[in-house]
Write an enzyme that holds these catalytic residues in place. Structure first.
Site, PDB file in Angstrom:
ATOM      1  N   HIS A  25      -5.747  -6.366  -2.767  1.00  0.00           N
ATOM      2  CA  HIS A  25      -6.601  -6.348  -1.581  1.00  0.00           C
ATOM      3  C   HIS A  25      -6.838  -7.751  -1.044  1.00  0.00           C
ATOM      4  CE1 HIS A  25      -8.491  -2.118  -2.484  1.00  0.00           C
ATOM      5  NE2 HIS A  25      -7.228  -2.066  -2.090  1.00  0.00           N
ATOM      6  N   ARG A  58       0.827  -1.212   0.000  1.00  0.00           N
ATOM      7  CA  ARG A  58       0.000   0.000   0.000  1.00  0.00           C
ATOM      8  C   ARG A  58       0.861   1.262   0.000  1.00  0.00           C
ATOM      9  NH1 ARG A  58      -3.808   2.700   4.010  1.00  0.00           N
ATOM     10  NH2 ARG A  58      -5.522   3.434   2.711  1.00  0.00           N
ATOM     11  N   ASN A  75      -4.535   8.583   3.623  1.00  0.00           N
ATOM     12  CA  ASN A  75      -3.312   8.179   4.320  1.00  0.00           C
ATOM     13  C   ASN A  75      -3.427   8.266   5.842  1.00  0.00           C
ATOM     14  OD1 ASN A  75      -2.154   7.834   1.813  1.00  0.00           O
ATOM     15  ND2 ASN A  75      -1.070   9.794   1.829  1.00  0.00           N
ATOM     16  N   VAL A 117       1.150   9.740  -6.426  1.00  0.00           N
ATOM     17  CA  VAL A 117       1.338  11.169  -6.164  1.00  0.00           C
ATOM     18  C   VAL A 117       2.740  11.564  -6.636  1.00  0.00           C
ATOM     19  CG1 VAL A 117       1.309  13.002  -4.436  1.00  0.00           C
ATOM     20  CG2 VAL A 117      -0.186  11.001  -4.154  1.00  0.00           C
ATOM     21  N   HIS A 142       0.504   4.135  -2.862  1.00  0.00           N
ATOM     22  CA  HIS A 142       0.189   5.524  -2.526  1.00  0.00           C
ATOM     23  C   HIS A 142       1.336   6.461  -2.884  1.00  0.00           C
ATOM     24  CE1 HIS A 142      -3.550   5.166   0.199  1.00  0.00           C
ATOM     25  NE2 HIS A 142      -3.449   4.087  -0.555  1.00  0.00           N
ATOM     26  N   ASP A 186      -3.565 -14.559  -3.251  1.00  0.00           N
ATOM     27  CA  ASP A 186      -4.133 -15.465  -4.246  1.00  0.00           C
ATOM     28  C   ASP A 186      -5.265 -14.743  -4.968  1.00  0.00           C
ATOM     29  OD1 ASP A 186      -6.266 -15.468  -2.450  1.00  0.00           O
ATOM     30  OD2 ASP A 186      -5.758 -17.425  -1.608  1.00  0.00           O
ATOM     31  N   ASP A 235     -10.337  -9.645   1.935  1.00  0.00           N
ATOM     32  CA  ASP A 235     -10.548 -10.990   1.405  1.00  0.00           C
ATOM     33  C   ASP A 235     -10.972 -11.855   2.587  1.00  0.00           C
ATOM     34  OD1 ASP A 235     -10.378 -13.602   0.555  1.00  0.00           O
ATOM     35  OD2 ASP A 235      -8.410 -13.407  -0.384  1.00  0.00           O
TER      36      ASP A 235
END
Length: 334
Positions: A200, A69, A101, A77, A73, A260, A252
């Site tokens: 995710h 992540r 953030n 930017v 992020h 996966d 998930d």
């Protein structure tokens, strides 16, 4: 004990790199990224990062998602330039307080630790932006995901942009057309978007980011089947209508510790935790993305291949303003 020994060996790596003289500021061209950038100046860079990531993920599997992540992020930017890592100072406003953030972006201490080891191995050589790109790849592999070669040679920005962070980073409440346009602005198409959001599969979300979804159209998209109703009840226990903003749930619900393709099943069942994720399957504008979701659920190898390609593509977004190689990932060099 084995993990501790591995960490210690990573710390004790011999100093065998040469100091790389990097101009204080020079324009960055993504075509300058290569697999050989540190071949002579810091040949052990990937080993150092991998050793620290192994320790971190063993101690806390969620560290894998945190590093992925951070890289995402960062790249959205100003390009992949380490700007997300900068702390606020008297002369610089960082990106850590941006809407997507603040209170949720973590892993900065792990970055500090890896950077410390890299500075001991090869002082002033490896950029924080490259550190994030390599660590994101290793994080993926360590929890069962695909491997890809990471082109390196990024420079660290000497500036950050809170305004761009608030504007450019996708939010959980946004619709599909907005999401596609945000990725498109970064040179990433809808296929890249679906693949990248597939990360995710190991991510967690704050209640504040999925409350609107579970008290909104979750029942409609999941068709209120008994299994989905049970899942929804658990989510509402985690995330009440009032309070509990920092409570978390896996995105998930099947295999949250393994990278996966099970995450795509949650979308097909209408159980996506975030509105922005479920939109890829349920939106009336999502005929293309829904087809891609189906393909990734049916063929995990296809998902892994596209995820790897899309991560390289995203990682190649550089800051044209150039920059430097920071000694500390939190502050520009003085």
């Amino acid at each position: 004990m084995a993990a501790a020994a591995l960490c210690f060996r990573g710390f004790a790596l011999s100093v065998s790199c040469f100091l790389l003289a990097v101009p204080l500021l020079m324009a960055q061209d993504p075509s300058n990224l290569s697999l050989e950038h540190y071949a002579k100046t810091c040949p052990n860079v990937e080993h150092v990062v991998r050793t620290e990531m192994e320790c971190a993920v063993r101690d806390e599997p969620r560290n894998a998602a945190l590093m992925l992540r951070l890289h995402f992020h960062d790249c959205f930017v100003q390009g992949c330039d380490g700007s997300v890592l900068l702390d606020d100072t008297a002369t610089l406003i960082g990106e850590k307080q941006a809407e997507q953030n603040v209170n949720s972006l973590k892993g900065f201490e792990l970055v500090d630790k890896i950077k410390e080891k890299l500075e001991a191995e090869c002082p002033g050589t490896v950029s924080c932006a490259d550190l994030l790109a390599i660590a994101a790849r290793d994080a993926t592999v360590l929890v069962g995901g695909p491997y890809w070669d990471v082109p390196v040679g990024r420079l660290d920005s000497k500036e950050a942009s809170l305004d761009l962070a608030n504007k450019d980073i996708p939010t959980p409440q946004q619709g599909l057309i907005t999401l596609i346009s945000k990725f498109w602005e970064k040179g990433l198409d809808a296929t890249d978007m679906v693949a990248l959001v597939g990360s995710h599969t190991i991510g967690f979300a704050r209640c504040a980011n999925f409350r609107e979804r579970i008290y909104g159209d979750f029942e409609m998209t999941s068709k209120s089947n008994p299994a989905s109703a049970t899942y929804l009840s658990k989510l509402k226990e985690i995330c009440p209508l009032d309070g509990g903003d920092d409570n978390i749930s896996a995105m998930d619900s099947y295999t949250s510790s393994t990278f996966d393709n099970a995450y795509f099943e949650t979308l097909i069942k209408g159980e996506g935790l975030l509105n922005s994720d479920q939109e890829m399957w349920s939106s009336i504008a999502g005929y293309s993305t829904a087809d891609t979701v189906n393909k990734y659920w049916a063929d995990p190898a296809l998902f892994f291949k596209q995820f790897s390609d899309s991560m390289v593509k995203m990682g190649n977004i550089t800051n044209p303003a150039g920059g430097e190689v920071r000694k500390s990932c939190r502050f520009v060099n003085t």
